[in-house]
Motif scaffolding. Structure first.
Motif, PDB file in Angstrom:
ATOM      1  N   LEU A 400      28.738 -97.125 -55.430  1.00  0.00           N
ATOM      2  CA  LEU A 400      29.989 -96.407 -55.183  1.00  0.00           C
ATOM      3  C   LEU A 400      29.949 -95.815 -53.781  1.00  0.00           C
ATOM      4  O   LEU A 400      29.522 -94.682 -53.562  1.00  0.00           O
ATOM      5  N   SER A 401      30.401 -96.589 -52.823  1.00  0.00           N
ATOM      6  CA  SER A 401      30.321 -96.193 -51.420  1.00  0.00           C
ATOM      7  C   SER A 401      31.538 -96.725 -50.683  1.00  0.00           C
ATOM      8  O   SER A 401      32.013 -97.832 -50.959  1.00  0.00           O
ATOM      9  N   THR A 402      32.047 -95.930 -49.765  1.00  0.00           N
ATOM     10  CA  THR A 402      33.211 -96.342 -48.966  1.00  0.00           C
ATOM     11  C   THR A 402      32.830 -96.871 -47.592  1.00  0.00           C
ATOM     12  O   THR A 402      33.687 -97.345 -46.853  1.00  0.00           O
ATOM     13  N   GLY A 403      31.562 -96.777 -47.236  1.00  0.00           N
ATOM     14  CA  GLY A 403      31.123 -97.247 -45.929  1.00  0.00           C
ATOM     15  C   GLY A 403      29.620 -97.155 -45.821  1.00  0.00           C
ATOM     16  O   GLY A 403      28.954 -96.528 -46.656  1.00  0.00           O
ATOM     17  N   PRO A 404      29.029 -97.781 -44.817  1.00  0.00           N
ATOM     18  CA  PRO A 404      27.568 -97.775 -44.678  1.00  0.00           C
ATOM     19  C   PRO A 404      27.032 -96.386 -44.401  1.00  0.00           C
ATOM     20  O   PRO A 404      27.457 -95.720 -43.450  1.00  0.00           O
ATOM     21  N   HIS A 405      26.121 -95.915 -45.248  1.00  0.00           N
ATOM     22  CA  HIS A 405      25.473 -94.618 -45.051  1.00  0.00           C
ATOM     23  C   HIS A 405      24.266 -94.516 -45.981  1.00  0.00           C
ATOM     24  O   HIS A 405      24.092 -95.334 -46.889  1.00  0.00           O
ATOM     25  N   LEU A 406      23.446 -93.505 -45.765  1.00  0.00           N
ATOM     26  CA  LEU A 406      22.311 -93.209 -46.646  1.00  0.00           C
ATOM     27  C   LEU A 406      22.631 -91.964 -47.459  1.00  0.00           C
ATOM     28  O   LEU A 406      22.986 -90.922 -46.901  1.00  0.00           O
ATOM     29  N   HIS A 407      22.497 -92.075 -48.760  1.00  0.00           N
ATOM     30  CA  HIS A 407      22.577 -90.897 -49.632  1.00  0.00           C
ATOM     31  C   HIS A 407      21.142 -90.459 -49.911  1.00  0.00           C
ATOM     32  O   HIS A 407      20.341 -91.214 -50.454  1.00  0.00           O
ATOM     33  N   TYR A 408      20.817 -89.209 -49.539  1.00  0.00           N
ATOM     34  CA  TYR A 408      19.441 -88.710 -49.605  1.00  0.00           C
ATOM     35  C   TYR A 408      19.385 -87.473 -50.495  1.00  0.00           C
ATOM     36  O   TYR A 408      20.142 -86.512 -50.283  1.00  0.00           O
ATOM     37  N   GLU A 409      18.506 -87.503 -51.493  1.00  0.00           N
ATOM     38  CA  GLU A 409      18.334 -86.373 -52.409  1.00  0.00           C
ATOM     39  C   GLU A 409      16.900 -85.870 -52.373  1.00  0.00           C
ATOM     40  O   GLU A 409      15.959 -86.661 -52.190  1.00  0.00           O
ATOM     41  N   PHE A 410      16.759 -84.554 -52.591  1.00  0.00           N
ATOM     42  CA  PHE A 410      15.445 -83.913 -52.658  1.00  0.00           C
ATOM     43  C   PHE A 410      15.371 -83.120 -53.964  1.00  0.00           C
ATOM     44  O   PHE A 410      16.242 -82.289 -54.239  1.00  0.00           O
ATOM     45  N   ARG A 411      14.339 -83.395 -54.755  1.00  0.00           N
ATOM     46  CA  ARG A 411      14.208 -82.750 -56.059  1.00  0.00           C
ATOM     47  C   ARG A 411      12.842 -82.072 -56.192  1.00  0.00           C
ATOM     48  O   ARG A 411      11.833 -82.613 -55.718  1.00  0.00           O
ATOM     49  N   ILE A 412      12.851 -80.902 -56.825  1.00  0.00           N
ATOM     50  CA  ILE A 412      11.608 -80.196 -57.144  1.00  0.00           C
ATOM     51  C   ILE A 412      11.595 -79.970 -58.650  1.00  0.00           C
ATOM     52  O   ILE A 412      12.469 -79.272 -59.186  1.00  0.00           O
ATOM     53  N   ASN A 413      10.622 -80.612 -59.307  1.00  0.00           N
ATOM     54  CA  ASN A 413      10.523 -80.567 -60.774  1.00  0.00           C
ATOM     55  C   ASN A 413      11.840 -80.970 -61.424  1.00  0.00           C
ATOM     56  O   ASN A 413      12.303 -80.372 -62.403  1.00  0.00           O
ATOM     57  N   GLY A 414      12.476 -81.992 -60.861  1.00  0.00           N
ATOM     58  CA  GLY A 414      13.704 -82.539 -61.429  1.00  0.00           C
ATOM     59  C   GLY A 414      14.965 -81.819 -61.035  1.00  0.00           C
ATOM     60  O   GLY A 414      16.073 -82.277 -61.377  1.00  0.00           O
ATOM     61  N   VAL A 415      14.878 -80.695 -60.325  1.00  0.00           N
ATOM     62  CA  VAL A 415      16.054 -79.919 -59.923  1.00  0.00           C
ATOM     63  C   VAL A 415      16.430 -80.296 -58.487  1.00  0.00           C
ATOM     64  O   VAL A 415      15.584 -80.267 -57.590  1.00  0.00           O
ATOM     65  N   HIS A 416      17.719 -80.617 -58.295  1.00  0.00           N
ATOM     66  CA  HIS A 416      18.176 -80.995 -56.960  1.00  0.00           C
ATOM     67  C   HIS A 416      18.200 -79.791 -56.034  1.00  0.00           C
ATOM     68  O   HIS A 416      18.686 -78.720 -56.415  1.00  0.00           O
ATOM     69  N   ARG A 417      17.705 -79.969 -54.833  1.00  0.00           N
ATOM     70  CA  ARG A 417      17.723 -78.938 -53.800  1.00  0.00           C
ATOM     71  C   ARG A 417      18.380 -79.494 -52.538  1.00  0.00           C
ATOM     72  O   ARG A 417      18.370 -80.706 -52.300  1.00  0.00           O
ATOM     73  N   ASN A 418      18.928 -78.585 -51.747  1.00  0.00           N
ATOM     74  CA  ASN A 418      19.552 -78.998 -50.493  1.00  0.00           C
ATOM     75  C   ASN A 418      18.471 -79.432 -49.508  1.00  0.00           C
ATOM     76  O   ASN A 418      17.652 -78.609 -49.072  1.00  0.00           O
ATOM     77  N   PRO A 419      18.428 -80.704 -49.120  1.00  0.00           N
ATOM     78  CA  PRO A 419      17.374 -81.169 -48.195  1.00  0.00           C
ATOM     79  C   PRO A 419      17.406 -80.460 -46.847  1.00  0.00           C
ATOM     80  O   PRO A 419      16.386 -80.418 -46.151  1.00  0.00           O
ATOM     81  N   LEU A 420      18.575 -79.893 -46.470  1.00  0.00           N
ATOM     82  CA  LEU A 420      18.693 -79.260 -45.157  1.00  0.00           C
ATOM     83  C   LEU A 420      18.173 -77.832 -45.135  1.00  0.00           C
ATOM     84  O   LEU A 420      17.906 -77.281 -44.065  1.00  0.00           O
TER      85      LEU A 420
END
Length: 486
Positions: A400-420
């Motif tokens: 599910l993408s509208t254009g070329p890009h990287l979707h990047y996720e960071f998780r700690i013990n299964g919980v999503h955190r803001n990579p920035l």
């Protein structure tokens, strides 16, 4: 000679007739218009004109007469000179007196070189029957030098090539067999400090200073990439100093080792890095305080990309509904390489629903990262352990993408955190005996760098021109276990 004389006679007759005609015309012109008394200005002009025409005709016509004459042929004679025959000793030559050195061209094979030199293919087959020679001579790199001892007879007597930087191989082609002799070549290794200013281009200045492409990559992509933005932070007056080992042979620089220590001064702020190996580990770069320069995680796992979507609630660009965006998006062109954010084990590599082509990495201690919408995967497989910076895939627009890009996720013990904004776990610093040994090594390296910089930059003012290259030799440091010279 008669024809030449005849030509001169005709020329003389033509001149005489031309003179008569000129005099007659002048006489007629003058007598018709000459008033009693003296000539007018018009009469003088007419007289000058006819005189000029006469002179030009007298000058040009002999030239045409000479031009049409056939050139006189010069007699030539050919003599045959008998040269003394070469003696048998001269034909066979003295060993080593007829070396021809060939530098391998791109795409050139040993068979082509033998053919150009007129050496029979059968001789090449005999040479390649030597196992060591076959491996070396069939994998020649452009620029490699191969020497041939060829007497006047054209029969190959000896072939010579460098096996490595410290040994040379000579193959003597005898009537019955090919004999191999390995000749050691003496080399000298020196520890040097290469220093310079950034100037207009860091890459150009560093190459002028003597750094290799690998050395420059170490500075920008390994040692200082976490502390210096090489695209925007550098100024022309910022400077660098690098400690490396250089290997010389017979006055020629043949190799430059990895960066042992480096300093970078940016806006009068000193950044430093030192190469050191933990017991049983790979060489790493540390600060002067013994902390690893390499962070556990790279904030941005894709170079030269634009942040196109942040972490948090948003309207999904494809589904059109409000939903949590559990990562960040980096817009980049299709095919841009994606790097592993840290050392990890490949937990998943394949297709995963709306993420499209996806890779999930397990970094240990409950930390995982996800990379989605890839156009294709890198050379990795599930369960494989990979180091930080490994190319795990390439930017695409799958799922599910509208254009070329990287979707990047960071998780700690299964919980999503803001990579920035997530606080990354700090790497383990040196301690105890390792730190003591490391500090001894760094003190020696810094002393070398400061000695060089004190000499180079002591009198540098704001208008001082760029110093592109300065090299200073230093005594090699003693090699000890844990000295950091890994």
């Amino acid at each position: 000679m008669q024809s030449h004389g005849g030509g001169n006679g005709r020329t003389q007759q033509f001149r005489e007739r031309l003179g008569v005609l000129r005099d007659t015309a002048l006489h007629q012109r003058v007598t018709q218009h000459l008033p009693a008394g003296r000539w007018t200005r018009r009469h003088w002009i007419h007289a000058s004109l006819f005189t000029t025409i006469g002179v030009l005709m007298a000058t040009i016509v002999p030239g045409f007469s000479n031009a049409i004459q056939a050139p006189a042929s010069t007699p030539r004679a050919t003599f045959t000179l008998d040269l003394p025959a070469l003696s048998e000793a001269r034909q066979s030559g003295i060993a080593g007196d007829s070396w021809q050195v060939v530098r391998v061209k791109p795409g050139q094979t040993m068979g082509e070189i033998f053919e150009e030199l007129g050496i029979p293919a059968a001789t090449l087959h005999r040479v390649l029957n030597n196992a060591g020679a076959k491996q070396a001579l069939t994998r020649l790199k452009p620029g490699t030098e191969v020497a041939f001892d060829l007497p006047v007879t054209g029969n190959l007597r000896t072939l010579r090539y460098d096996r490595d930087s410290t040994s040379r191989v000579e193959l003597t082609v005898g009537p019955d067999k090919v004999t191999e002799r390995v000749i050691p070549r003496e080399t000298t290794t020196r520890t040097v400090v290469l220093s310079g200013k950034v100037g207009r281009s860091l890459n150009r200045s560093a190459r002028k200073a003597g750094l290799t492409a690998a050395n420059i990559n170490s500075l920008t992509d390994e040692i200082f990439k976490y502390d210096i933005d090489f695209n925007s932070d550098l100024g022309p007056e910022d400077r660098f100093s690098v400690v490396v080992e250089q290997t010389w042979r017979e006055g020629e620089l043949i190799s430059t080792g990895p960066v042992q220590a480096a300093t970078f001064t940016v806006d009068d702020k000193l950044h430093s890095g030192f190469r050191y190996s933990r017991p049983g580990g790979k060489p790493e770069y540390f600060t002067a305080a013994g902390r690893p320069l390499k962070k556990n995680f790279i904030r941005m796992p894709i170079p030269y990309a634009r942040l196109s979507s942040k972490f948090g609630a948003r309207r999904h660009p494809v589904l059109g509904t409000m939903r949590m965006h559990k990562g960040v998006d980096y817009a980049a062109s299709t095919g841009t390489p994606i790097m592993a954010a840290g050392d990890a084990r490949v937990q998943f590599a394949g297709w995963q629903g709306g993420y499209g082509r996806t890779v999930i990495l397990d970094h240990g201690r409950g930390h995982t990262t996800l990379y989605g919408h890839m156009s294709r995967l890198g050379k990795i497989k599930q369960g494989q352990r990979i180091p930080q910076g490994t190319v795990i895939g390439y930017v695409g627009t799958t799922g599910l993408s509208t254009g070329p890009h990287l979707h990047y996720e960071f998780r700690i013990n299964g919980v999503h955190r803001n990579p920035l904004s997530v606080t990354m776990p700090p790497p383990e610093p040196l301690s105890g005996p390792q730190l003591a040994s490391f500090r001894t090594y760094t003190a020696n390296a810094l002393a070398r760098i400061r000695t060089v910089e004190d000499i180079i930059y002591a009198d540098v003012g704001p208008a001082e021109p760029e110093k592109a290259k300065v090299t200073a030799s230093a005594k090699p440091a003693a090699t000890k276990k844990g000295s950091g010279k890994g």
